[in-house]
Design an enzyme around this catalytic site. Structure first.
Site, mmCIF file in Angstrom:
data_model
loop_
_atom_site.group_PDB
_atom_site.id
_atom_site.type_symbol
_atom_site.label_atom_id
_atom_site.label_comp_id
_atom_site.label_asym_id
_atom_site.label_seq_id
_atom_site.Cartn_x
_atom_site.Cartn_y
_atom_site.Cartn_z
ATOM 1 N N SER A 241 0.836 -1.215 0.000
ATOM 2 C CA SER A 241 0.000 0.000 0.000
ATOM 3 C C SER A 241 0.869 1.263 0.000
ATOM 4 C CB SER A 241 -0.957 0.009 1.189
ATOM 5 O OG SER A 241 -0.267 -0.204 2.396
ATOM 6 N N HIS A 271 -2.130 -8.769 1.904
ATOM 7 C CA HIS A 271 -1.769 -7.521 2.614
ATOM 8 C C HIS A 271 -2.897 -7.190 3.594
ATOM 9 C CE1 HIS A 271 0.169 -3.794 3.366
ATOM 10 N NE2 HIS A 271 -0.180 -3.097 2.300
ATOM 11 N N HIS A 318 5.441 -12.929 7.253
ATOM 12 C CA HIS A 318 5.694 -11.540 6.840
ATOM 13 C C HIS A 318 6.884 -11.503 5.894
ATOM 14 C CE1 HIS A 318 6.287 -7.193 7.036
ATOM 15 N NE2 HIS A 318 5.013 -7.169 7.391
ATOM 16 N N ARG A 327 3.127 -5.031 16.621
ATOM 17 C CA ARG A 327 1.742 -4.526 16.531
ATOM 18 C C ARG A 327 0.772 -5.604 17.014
ATOM 19 N NH1 ARG A 327 1.825 -3.075 10.302
ATOM 20 N NH2 ARG A 327 2.620 -5.208 10.356
ATOM 21 N N ASP A 373 -2.340 -8.465 11.583
ATOM 22 C CA ASP A 373 -3.731 -8.829 11.283
ATOM 23 C C ASP A 373 -4.236 -10.010 12.116
ATOM 24 O OD1 ASP A 373 -3.916 -6.872 9.233
ATOM 25 O OD2 ASP A 373 -2.696 -8.172 7.970
ATOM 26 N N ARG A 399 -3.616 3.755 7.669
ATOM 27 C CA ARG A 399 -2.480 3.728 6.744
ATOM 28 C C ARG A 399 -2.326 5.056 5.994
ATOM 29 N NH1 ARG A 399 0.990 -0.365 5.251
ATOM 30 N NH2 ARG A 399 0.892 -0.621 7.516
ATOM 31 N N ARG A 419 10.929 4.607 -11.690
ATOM 32 C CA ARG A 419 10.925 3.833 -12.934
ATOM 33 C C ARG A 419 12.065 2.816 -12.882
ATOM 34 N NH1 ARG A 419 11.232 0.675 -17.123
ATOM 35 N NH2 ARG A 419 10.200 1.400 -19.019
HETATM 36 N N1 CMX Z 1 0.625 -19.893 5.749
HETATM 37 C C1 CMX Z 1 1.035 -20.837 4.868
HETATM 38 N N2 CMX Z 1 2.105 -20.695 4.065
HETATM 39 C C2 CMX Z 1 2.815 -19.556 4.196
HETATM 40 C C3 CMX Z 1 2.480 -18.561 5.116
HETATM 41 C C4 CMX Z 1 1.325 -18.739 5.901
HETATM 42 N N3 CMX Z 1 0.884 -17.803 6.765
HETATM 43 N N4 CMX Z 1 3.370 -17.540 5.022
HETATM 44 C C5 CMX Z 1 4.248 -17.910 4.052
HETATM 45 N N5 CMX Z 1 3.904 -19.112 3.543
HETATM 46 C C6 CMX Z 1 4.513 -19.832 2.428
HETATM 47 C C7 CMX Z 1 4.426 -18.962 1.181
HETATM 48 O O1 CMX Z 1 3.118 -19.041 0.604
HETATM 49 C C8 CMX Z 1 5.528 -19.552 0.340
HETATM 50 O O2 CMX Z 1 5.074 -20.769 -0.196
HETATM 51 P P1 CMX Z 1 5.491 -21.238 -1.699
HETATM 52 O O3 CMX Z 1 6.988 -21.278 -1.698
HETATM 53 O O4 CMX Z 1 4.842 -22.558 -1.831
HETATM 54 O O5 CMX Z 1 4.939 -20.185 -2.622
HETATM 55 C C9 CMX Z 1 6.605 -19.865 1.387
HETATM 56 O O6 CMX Z 1 5.903 -19.988 2.649
HETATM 57 C C10 CMX Z 1 7.672 -18.792 1.527
HETATM 58 O O7 CMX Z 1 7.054 -17.563 1.788
HETATM 59 P P2 CMX Z 1 7.816 -16.457 2.675
HETATM 60 O O8 CMX Z 1 9.058 -16.077 1.935
HETATM 61 O O9 CMX Z 1 7.940 -16.903 4.072
HETATM 62 O O10 CMX Z 1 6.766 -15.266 2.684
HETATM 63 P P3 CMX Z 1 6.553 -14.102 1.595
HETATM 64 O O11 CMX Z 1 7.482 -12.979 1.906
HETATM 65 O O12 CMX Z 1 6.575 -14.653 0.215
HETATM 66 O O13 CMX Z 1 5.050 -13.683 1.910
HETATM 67 C C11 CMX Z 1 3.186 -13.094 3.218
HETATM 68 C C12 CMX Z 1 4.695 -12.914 3.027
HETATM 69 C C13 CMX Z 1 2.732 -12.125 4.295
HETATM 70 C C14 CMX Z 1 2.470 -12.744 1.918
HETATM 71 C C15 CMX Z 1 2.896 -14.565 3.641
HETATM 72 O O14 CMX Z 1 3.521 -14.835 4.861
HETATM 73 C C16 CMX Z 1 1.413 -14.874 3.735
HETATM 74 O O15 CMX Z 1 0.792 -15.225 2.724
HETATM 75 N N6 CMX Z 1 0.802 -14.744 4.974
HETATM 76 C C17 CMX Z 1 -0.631 -14.920 5.121
HETATM 77 C C18 CMX Z 1 -1.359 -13.671 4.672
HETATM 78 C C19 CMX Z 1 -1.158 -12.525 5.637
HETATM 79 O O16 CMX Z 1 -1.295 -12.678 6.846
HETATM 80 N N7 CMX Z 1 -0.871 -11.331 5.100
HETATM 81 C C20 CMX Z 1 -0.778 -10.114 5.905
HETATM 82 C C21 CMX Z 1 0.635 -9.562 6.020
HETATM 83 C C22 CMX Z 1 0.631 -8.296 6.849
HETATM 84 C C23 CMX Z 1 -0.040 -7.163 6.125
HETATM 85 O O17 CMX Z 1 0.468 -6.731 5.065
HETATM 86 O O18 CMX Z 1 -1.121 -6.707 6.547
#
Ligand code: CMX
Length: 442
Positions: A241, A271, A318, A327, A373, A399, A419
């Site tokens: 965001s 997110h 994260h 948080r 969250d 935010r 860019r």
């Molecule tokens: N549950 C299951 N699997 C998860 C996971 C979770 N909570 N968090 C990460 N993973 C998985 C990823 O999907 C990824 O799997 P693949 O390799 O099969 O694609 C693997 O673990 C590696 O991911 P990572 O490097 O640890 O995490 P990223 O930096 O790629 O992603 C995030 C970060 C937040 C998108 C991810 O942890 C996630 O999807 N969490 C759940 C959604 C969530 O809570 N989002 C809110 C974040 C805070 C915010 O912005 O508000």
């Protein structure tokens, strides 16, 4: 010129000169090297942007101008009952780098009250949408439609000097933030309370008035809103965001359109939408188990079934953090202090015990800990705000404080159009191919 604008203008001109000097002397210094896995991996960790208002440490979490959340709870001026910080104070801190006095925060509250009048066409536009339109879609639409009010767009059309871009951006920022609670509350009441709207109470602080317009006057709910709107405000510049607001803003799109774009990014389930997904997931689990007091073993089974279905556990993981999100911890502390014996809060705490070892055991999740969250929904449900599709709007109102104060800085420091360079996989293949030796003709 108002006192905050004056302070900002002075600080910005000093920093502008410092940066000019730094770039002149060190502009060619390397700060980072980019790996192929970062190019394919969502640009994780690449240092490529300046964001003055906050900084994220993987272990210690977010600090706003050097202050971590526990310090902010102590040092920022509080709401009328002296318990939780006012988000107005955090905005002041992010904008000018100083903890404001009570008088300064009082002045800011009054400014936002004075600027809070939402143009009629925004309400008419919202009323034309079906009431079951997702609240984030309504929020983005309302913000974009208020662009008719943009001081920056008007001054740009009149031929403003680029040295002054920050000035109407500051005005847009102040006006937008002043109006967001009214818009958010309007969306909430039209979506879930038959359009029975509640008039603003101009005697209250920004968060207190927001709670009042949502329809909850409990003092503790107001305190939750003060804390909630403070801790969600900023998370450095790389999150989706913030980065979207920054990128769109770098085209000299005004604050309204930049924020609407940023809020569209917040509406994604990886997110900000994760806050609704968490409580949805908890409710589905309790439904499936037929109890509001599940055991840790039952929760573990449900977590495993979610993972087996190829879904993520919302509220966990994260891109930057590698410890429980401060948080999350701040919200847990709030629950410990204000709430006794709440089933959903207890479930969130049990999930906190159960999920990290399971995610760790997958061997690929870099951060198994809860993020912001994971806790917020349980607190909102406790105070009767059960309509979870609305939760990301609350995140968005907060935010805006961070991304808009950062936009003021981007304009004041004269940051250019953003860019970065993209490449194709064919380019990568060529880059990786062994270099052909040139054979000299004899
Ligand atoms: N549950 C299951 N699997 C998860 C996971 C979770 N909570 N968090 C990460 N993973 C998985 C990823 O999907 C990824 O799997 P693949 O390799 O099969 O694609 C693997 O673990 C590696 O991911 P990572 O490097 O640890 O995490 P990223 O930096 O790629 O992603 C995030 C970060 C937040 C998108 C991810 O942890 C996630 O999807 N969490 C759940 C959604 C969530 O809570 N989002 C809110 C974040 C805070 C915010 O912005 O508000």
């Amino acid at each position: 010129m108002d006192p905050l604008k004056q302070k900002f203008s002075k600080k910005a001109s000093v920093l502008r000169e410092e940066i000019r000097g730094m770039l002149k002397e060190h502009g060619d210094k390397k700060v980072d090297e980019v790996k192929l896995k970062q190019i394919y991996g969502g640009a994780r960790g690449i240092k490529m942007m300046i964001w003055e208002t906050s900084q994220l440490d993987p272990i210690k979490g977010i600090s706003f101008r050097g202050f971590h959340i526990p310090e902010l709870r102590e040092k920022l001026p509080k709401g009328p009952d002296g318990k939780e910080p006012r988000p107005e104070g955090l905005f002041w801190l992010m904008l000018v780098g100083e903890i404001p006095t009570d008088d300064e925060v009082h002045w800011l509250t009054q400014q936002w009250t004075r600027r809070s009048n939402v143009p009629e066409h925004v309400f008419r536009l919202l009323d034309s949408l079906p009431t079951d339109t997702h609240p984030m879609t309504q929020f983005v639409t309302a913000i974009a439609s208020m662009q008719t009010e943009s001081c920056f767009a008007r001054r740009y059309n009149e031929g403003i000097n680029k040295a002054d871009y920050w000035d109407p951006t500051y005005e847009d920022t102040m006006n937008l933030i002043a109006r967001l609670p009214r818009i958010a509350a309007y969306i909430y009441r039209r979506s879930y309370h038959d359009g029975k709207h509640i008039a603003p109470d101009i005697a209250q602080d920004w968060a207190g008035n927001f709670a009042h317009m949502l329809g909850n006057v409990e003092p503790d709910f107001k305190n939750l809103m003060r804390l909630y709107l403070t801790i969600h405000a900023d998370h450095e510049g790389g999150n989706a965001s913030a980065h979207t607001t920054h990128l769109v803003g770098s085209t000299l799109s005004d604050a309204y359109l930049s924020l609407a774009a940023g809020m569209s990014a917040l509406a994604g389930p990886l997110h900000g939408l994760a806050n609704q997904e968490v409580i949805k997931w908890i409710f589905s689990m309790l439904d499936a188990l037929g109890t509001t007091k599940p055991s840790k073993e039952q929760i573990a089974d449900y977590v495993n079934s979610t993972l087996a279905a190829g879904q993520v556990i919302p509220g966990y993981g994260h891109a930057v953090l590698r410890e429980p999100d401060p948080r999350f911890v701040a919200q847990k502390r709030f629950a410990e202090a204000y709430i006794k014996g709440d089933d959903i809060v207890d479930v969130v705490w049990k999930v906190f015990d159960v999920v990290p070892p399971i995610l760790q055991s997958l061997g690929k999740v870099k951060n198994p800990w809860p993020n912001v969250d994971a806790h917020s929904g349980a607190l909102l449900v406790h105070y009767g705000l059960t309509e979870y599709s609305f939760y990301t709007v609350l995140f968005g109102v907060s935010r805006a404080l961070g991304v808009l104060s950062a936009l003021c800085w981007a304009r004041a420091l004269g940051f250019p159009l953003e860019r970065p360079k993209s490449v194709t996989t064919n380019w990568v293949k060529g880059f990786l191919a062994p270099k052909q030796e040139t054979v000299e003709k004899s």
